[in-house]
Design an enzyme around this catalytic site. Structure first.
Site, PDB file in Angstrom:
ATOM      1  N   CYS A  56       5.561   5.811   3.532  1.00  0.00           N
ATOM      2  CA  CYS A  56       4.252   6.333   3.927  1.00  0.00           C
ATOM      3  C   CYS A  56       4.356   6.955   5.318  1.00  0.00           C
ATOM      4  O   CYS A  56       4.965   6.370   6.223  1.00  0.00           O
ATOM      5  CB  CYS A  56       3.221   5.209   3.935  1.00  0.00           C
ATOM      6  SG  CYS A  56       1.553   5.764   4.394  1.00  0.00           S
ATOM      7  N   CYS A  60       0.851   2.518  10.594  1.00  0.00           N
ATOM      8  CA  CYS A  60       0.148   1.234  10.662  1.00  0.00           C
ATOM      9  C   CYS A  60       1.158   0.128  11.006  1.00  0.00           C
ATOM     10  O   CYS A  60       2.112  -0.098  10.262  1.00  0.00           O
ATOM     11  CB  CYS A  60      -0.532   0.928   9.333  1.00  0.00           C
ATOM     12  SG  CYS A  60      -1.544   2.293   8.695  1.00  0.00           S
ATOM     13  N   CYS A  63       2.316  -2.624   8.402  1.00  0.00           N
ATOM     14  CA  CYS A  63       2.632  -2.264   7.017  1.00  0.00           C
ATOM     15  C   CYS A  63       4.129  -2.068   6.757  1.00  0.00           C
ATOM     16  O   CYS A  63       4.769  -1.194   7.368  1.00  0.00           O
ATOM     17  CB  CYS A  63       1.877  -0.988   6.648  1.00  0.00           C
ATOM     18  SG  CYS A  63       2.070  -0.575   4.889  1.00  0.00           S
ATOM     19  N   CYS A 100      -6.732  -2.791  -9.569  1.00  0.00           N
ATOM     20  CA  CYS A 100      -6.679  -1.972  -8.359  1.00  0.00           C
ATOM     21  C   CYS A 100      -5.298  -1.343  -8.240  1.00  0.00           C
ATOM     22  O   CYS A 100      -4.284  -2.020  -8.422  1.00  0.00           O
ATOM     23  CB  CYS A 100      -6.972  -2.826  -7.141  1.00  0.00           C
ATOM     24  SG  CYS A 100      -8.532  -3.742  -7.251  1.00  0.00           S
ATOM     25  N   CYS A 131     -10.192   0.422  -9.519  1.00  0.00           N
ATOM     26  CA  CYS A 131     -10.229   0.592  -8.075  1.00  0.00           C
ATOM     27  C   CYS A 131      -8.938   1.279  -7.660  1.00  0.00           C
ATOM     28  O   CYS A 131      -7.878   1.017  -8.245  1.00  0.00           O
ATOM     29  CB  CYS A 131     -10.357  -0.765  -7.379  1.00  0.00           C
ATOM     30  SG  CYS A 131     -10.384  -0.661  -5.566  1.00  0.00           S
ATOM     31  N   CYS A 191     -14.931  -0.469  -1.346  1.00  0.00           N
ATOM     32  CA  CYS A 191     -14.178  -1.677  -1.023  1.00  0.00           C
ATOM     33  C   CYS A 191     -13.579  -1.425   0.358  1.00  0.00           C
ATOM     34  O   CYS A 191     -12.737  -0.544   0.517  1.00  0.00           O
ATOM     35  CB  CYS A 191     -13.091  -1.925  -2.061  1.00  0.00           C
ATOM     36  SG  CYS A 191     -11.999  -3.318  -1.677  1.00  0.00           S
ATOM     37  N   ARG A 263     -13.666 -10.890  -0.268  1.00  0.00           N
ATOM     38  CA  ARG A 263     -12.422 -11.184  -0.977  1.00  0.00           C
ATOM     39  C   ARG A 263     -11.355 -11.800  -0.083  1.00  0.00           C
ATOM     40  O   ARG A 263     -11.044 -11.290   0.981  1.00  0.00           O
ATOM     41  CB  ARG A 263     -11.835  -9.897  -1.594  1.00  0.00           C
ATOM     42  CG  ARG A 263     -10.489 -10.141  -2.309  1.00  0.00           C
ATOM     43  CD  ARG A 263      -9.926  -8.877  -2.893  1.00  0.00           C
ATOM     44  NE  ARG A 263     -10.778  -8.374  -3.937  1.00  0.00           N
ATOM     45  CZ  ARG A 263     -11.015  -7.083  -4.164  1.00  0.00           C
ATOM     46  NH1 ARG A 263     -10.471  -6.177  -3.385  1.00  0.00           N
ATOM     47  NH2 ARG A 263     -11.789  -6.707  -5.156  1.00  0.00           N
TER      48      ARG A 263
END
Length: 349
Positions: A56, A60, A63, A100, A131, A191, A263
């Site tokens: 990616c 972040c 991550c 998801c 999702c 979400c 969640r």
């Protein structure tokens, strides 16, 4: 007792005061709010699949999928549609009601969108809620996902606006909020949540929840993640979150967003059964179910069901049937809440 009013004007001072309450008082308040809107012994069950893993371009710091860090994660291409549908069928078979799908992208490309839309349509045809989390969206992509039947779009804010720059520099907070606005305009459900344990302060946790609660409409689903520390990421050596602080954050989220599903998300593998039980008491009523969350571990499904059995919890039915299925239980919960308040008042008089 009248139902808690939905608010969109929370202040930092008010939310600080909630965090500063004695632990038992905070949980009592959160459980009372929870029982006004939900069956307290039902938990929504989702399964999360990484449909495109690694490399990616975002930075972040939490991550393992970021291409900026060497975590030993193998890059994988976008999964074939049929394999995604097979995984969705397996998720449904073990009791999930929502499937998801997450892709390690900054944003979806034009060449990948047709396959993504086929995944949405196929999973929907299996009778599951759908999702996706695909990064930043433009309006055209958002409308295409909505037209394909996507129910939820996940796009986390991660932390407060003030702390955000310490964690991510490749995408702005405003861009995240803009994607959420596009999702809402297209008629999909949101979400959105965040991560605890990245070095943030209590005010940052409050700031995250205020951002979510003060949106024009509350997110229907609010995932609260506990940082999973992965070697090779800049946050690998961060201090563990105090379990009581984590539970406090869940409870405050429940109070601020009474009708949202809160969640328990990443980090649940590091939580013992007692901590998870307190989380449900604090108002958490959704979990990810299965052996893996994108690239990190998650308690196995049979362990979840064993804990549910010990606690008297049942998986929640699909959302469109929830009102009919659980209305009697919710009314009973309200009666129990009123009785408990009368008992509490008498005991403290």
């Amino acid at each position: 007792m009248s139902a808690t009013a939905l608010r969109h004007d929370w202040t930092l001072a008010e939310v600080r005061a909630l965090f500063q309450q004695p632990f038992n008082d905070l949980l009592f308040q959160a459980q009372g709010v929870h029982r006004q809107h939900f069956d307290p012994n039902r938990v929504q069950v989702s399964t999360l699949l990484s449909i495109k893993t690694g490399a990616c371009p975002e930075d972040c710091k939490y991550c393992p999928q970021s291409g900026h860090y060497n975590t030993g994660l193998e890059k994988e291409k976008l999964m074939e549609v049929q394999k995604v549908l097979e995984a969705a069928a397996e998720a449904k078979a073990i009791g999930s009601t929502r499937f998801c799908m997450g892709a390690a992208w900054k944003h979806p490309s034009a060449k990948d969108m047709p396959y993504v839309l086929q995944m949405v349509q196929g999973v929907k045809a299996l009778g599951l809620e759908t999702c996706m989390t695909l990064g930043r969206l433009d309006q055209e992509q958002t409308r295409a996902l909505a037209d394909a039947g996507l129910d939820y779009y996940n796009h986390n804010l991660d932390t407060s606006p003030e702390f955000y720059g310490n964690i991510i520099t490749t995408r702005t907070y405003g861009e995240r909020l803009q994607t959420l606005a596009y999702v809402r305009e297209a008629g999909m459900k949101i979400c959105s949540g965040g991560i605890l344990g990245m070095g943030e302060s209590v005010d940052d946790r409050a700031g995250l929840l205020i951002q979510l609660a003060n949106l024009p409409e509350h997110p229907e689903s609010v995932p609260i993640n506990m940082l999973v520390k992965v070697q090779g990421t800049p946050l690998a050596e961060e201090k563990d979150v105090d379990p009581f602080d984590f539970i406090r954050t869940l409870a405050v989220a429940r109070i601020l967003m009474p009708k949202s599903h809160v969640r328990l998300s990443a980090g649940r593998e590091q939580m013992n059964e007692q901590m998870q039980s307190l989380a449900f008491l604090a108002g958490a009523n959704s979990i990810f179910y299965g052996e893996k969350l994108l690239t990190t571990g998650n308690p196995q499904a049979d362990k979840d069901m064993q804990l549910f059995a010990r606690l008297g919890i049942q998986p929640e039915a699909r959302e469109e049937h929830a009102d009919e299925v659980h209305q009697a239980a919710i009314e009973q919960a309200l009666v129990e809440q009123r009785n408990s308040e009368l008992f509490y008042d008498a005991a403290t008089a």
